[in-house]
Write a protein that holds these residues in place. Structure first.
Motif, mmCIF file in Angstrom:
data_model
loop_
_atom_site.group_PDB
_atom_site.id
_atom_site.type_symbol
_atom_site.label_atom_id
_atom_site.label_comp_id
_atom_site.label_asym_id
_atom_site.label_seq_id
_atom_site.Cartn_x
_atom_site.Cartn_y
_atom_site.Cartn_z
ATOM 1 N N ALA A 59 0.820 -1.214 0.000
ATOM 2 C CA ALA A 59 0.000 0.000 0.000
ATOM 3 C C ALA A 59 0.852 1.262 0.000
ATOM 4 N N ASP A 91 1.129 2.988 -3.326
ATOM 5 C CA ASP A 91 -0.068 3.533 -3.961
ATOM 6 C C ASP A 91 0.243 4.824 -4.707
ATOM 7 N N GLY A 92 -0.293 4.913 -5.930
ATOM 8 C CA GLY A 92 -0.150 6.134 -6.721
ATOM 9 C C GLY A 92 1.023 6.142 -7.669
ATOM 10 N N SER A 127 -0.278 1.018 -15.275
ATOM 11 C CA SER A 127 -1.029 0.621 -14.089
ATOM 12 C C SER A 127 -0.499 1.385 -12.883
ATOM 13 N N THR A 128 -1.137 1.181 -11.742
ATOM 14 C CA THR A 128 -0.687 1.784 -10.495
ATOM 15 C C THR A 128 -1.110 0.874 -9.351
ATOM 16 N N ARG A 138 -3.303 0.602 -5.877
ATOM 17 C CA ARG A 138 -4.400 1.217 -5.127
ATOM 18 C C ARG A 138 -4.727 0.287 -3.963
ATOM 19 N N SER A 139 -4.549 0.790 -2.747
ATOM 20 C CA SER A 139 -4.708 -0.029 -1.536
ATOM 21 C C SER A 139 -3.831 -1.270 -1.601
ATOM 22 N N THR A 148 -2.509 -3.852 -7.642
ATOM 23 C CA THR A 148 -2.284 -3.221 -8.938
ATOM 24 C C THR A 148 -3.597 -3.092 -9.698
ATOM 25 N N LEU A 179 -4.452 2.083 -14.970
ATOM 26 C CA LEU A 179 -4.688 3.525 -14.939
ATOM 27 C C LEU A 179 -5.703 3.881 -16.014
#
Length: 466
Positions: free
Chosen positions: A363, A366-367, A450-451, A453-454, A457, A460
């Motif tokens: 996590a 993230d981002g 991609s990224t 999140r929580s 993967t 995006l």
């Protein structure tokens, strides 16, 4: 060694696991029209950088080895100083047959720009193949696949093999006879396998996989049967042959385009020491420079305090991470302490290395945007979703998924190679990304994005459009 045969055509398309298992067992047991400039002599007019680059391109035709590599690098450096409009204009003005056009065209493709005309091709052989379908599909008649089916590299080659077979069985039109040859992961084994494939009537060869093995095959000089090598060396493929790899340069260029789209002008790079990471950073730096941006510093992944980099005059607009995921997790708090947590962060696909086991640990990533296989973001024609494929085949999930997609695209390129080589601005939407062929026979790949999140993967939005 048994072959993929016409009997397999009657098998149900949805039974992917059974299809691939059967062939694996058999193997292991044994564009737009344009008005082109007229042909002419040496380039003596136009932009001074182009004139200089053209002279180098002509003289480079007689060079080999490190001298050729240095010459090519200087040509790329000169062209990198042209803005997009100038590069497009100068490329369009080059006469047919001018050696510089292949270099200028490659630079255009890397920037996501259109070619003014198709590349000048010589030495390509497609005559034995039946006529192409309306979409350019024209596979070989008998295709040899050179992979290390035994030895230390056999495990690594399995996802490539299975991905290729998934593409093969997912196609319902005419397919070639496919024969697998074991290279044993050695140069000698590769040369013997190639010679055997030629002697047994293959009209196209896919492989080998190892960098040294590709170099050994290229060292034969003129190849009687054309090759799609599954790696790259420091030399271009012999004329009439192609090379496909998950190149770090492709990721570096793609990351630069991503950052330029975000209007980032000053980029701090945090990089590791291995060759793949260095090559990605070099490509990023070159493309940023063309777009009017710059790398402010290249900091080691072992840096404990990033404040001196963040506080430089002009500041930092974004951070590029050429490190593995395990290292990136330790870097995030340090970047945050330097006030860089809110800056756009872009990484190479190595970010996935060492991640995925615990979302709570990931996590912290993230981002961060990173290039990934298009298969995971928009799917791939002829393949089930990654989740479905992963339940059917162990080689299609986890760390092997990327190589599985790579093998699938090797089949796609083999079937559409003439289209990629001859049509202007031709491309195919592959499992690893959008694929194009430059003027030297190298497949250029534009990945999806991609990224995290929580700690999981996710694609995006519009990431495959960048």
């Amino acid at each position: 060694m048994k072959h993929a045969s016409a009997r397999a055509r009657s098998m149900h398309r949805g039974a992917l696991k059974g299809m691939i298992a059967a062939l694996v067992l058999a193997a292991t047991l044994n564009g737009c029209s344009t008005v082109a400039p007229k042909a002419g002599g040496a380039v003596t007019a136009g932009h001074p950088l182009v004139v200089q680059a053209a002279q180098l391109a002509r003289s480079g035709a007689t060079l080999t080895g490190p001298a050729r590599q240095a010459n090519d690098a200087e040509i790329d450096r000169l062209l990198s100083q042209l803005d997009d409009a100038s590069l497009s204009r100068e490329a369009a003005a080059l006469p047919v047959g001018e050696p510089l056009y292949n270099y200028a065209g490659r630079a255009l493709l890397r920037r996501g720009l259109a070619l003014p005309r198709a590349f000048d091709r010589t030495g390509w052989k497609f005559g034995q193949r039946p006529a192409a379908e309306s979409d350019g599909y024209r596979p070989p008649v008998r295709m040899a696949v050179l992979l290390p089916l035994s030895g230390d590299l056999a495990v690594a080659s399995s996802p490539v093999r299975d991905g290729l077979l998934a593409g093969y069985y997912g196609e319902q039109r005419r397919r070639p006879e496919v024969v697998f040859y074991d290279t044993f992961g050695t140069a000698g084994g590769t040369l013997a396998a190639y010679d055997r494939a030629v002697a047994e009537g293959s009209d196209f060869v896919v492989g080998p996989l190892g960098r040294d093995e590709v170099g050994a095959l290229y060292g034969k000089g003129a190849l009687p049967v054309p090759v799609l090598a599954l790696n790259r060396t420091n030399n271009e493929p012999p004329i009439g042959n192609a090379s496909f790899s998950l190149s770090p340069e492709d990721e570096g260029f793609a990351a630069a385009e991503y950052l330029l789209n975000l209007k980032a002008k000053r980029v701090l790079v945090v990089g590791g020491a291995d060759e793949t990471q260095r090559r990605a950073v070099a490509a990023l730096r070159d493309r940023l420079a063309v777009g009017g941006a710059a790398v402010t510093d290249v900091a080691s992944e072992g840096t404990s305090d990033f404040a001196p980099y963040a506080s430089k005059e002009g500041g930092v607009d974004a951070v590029f991470l050429a490190v593995r995921g395990t290292s990136a997790r330790t870097l995030m708090p340090r970047l945050a302490l330097a006030g860089l947590a809110g800056k756009p962060r872009v990484a190479t696909s190595q970010l996935l290395s060492g991640t995925g086991s615990k979302a709570t640990e990931d996590a912290i990533l993230d981002g961060i945007a990173f290039p990934t296989e298009a298969w995971a973001t928009r799917g791939a024609r002829g393949l089930p979703s990654p989740a479905s494929a992963g339940t059917m085949l162990a080689t299609a999930k986890g760390p092997g998924a990327r190589l599985f997609a790579f093998g699938f695209d090797a089949w796609q390129i083999s079937a559409y190679l003439e289209y990629l080589a001859t049509a202007n601005n031709a491309h195919i939407e592959g499992a690893t990304g959008t694929l194009r062929l430059d003027g030297f026979g190298n497949v250029l790949r534009t990945p999806a994005w991609s990224t995290f999140r929580s700690g999981v993967t996710v694609p995006l939005p519009q990431g495959d459009k960048r």
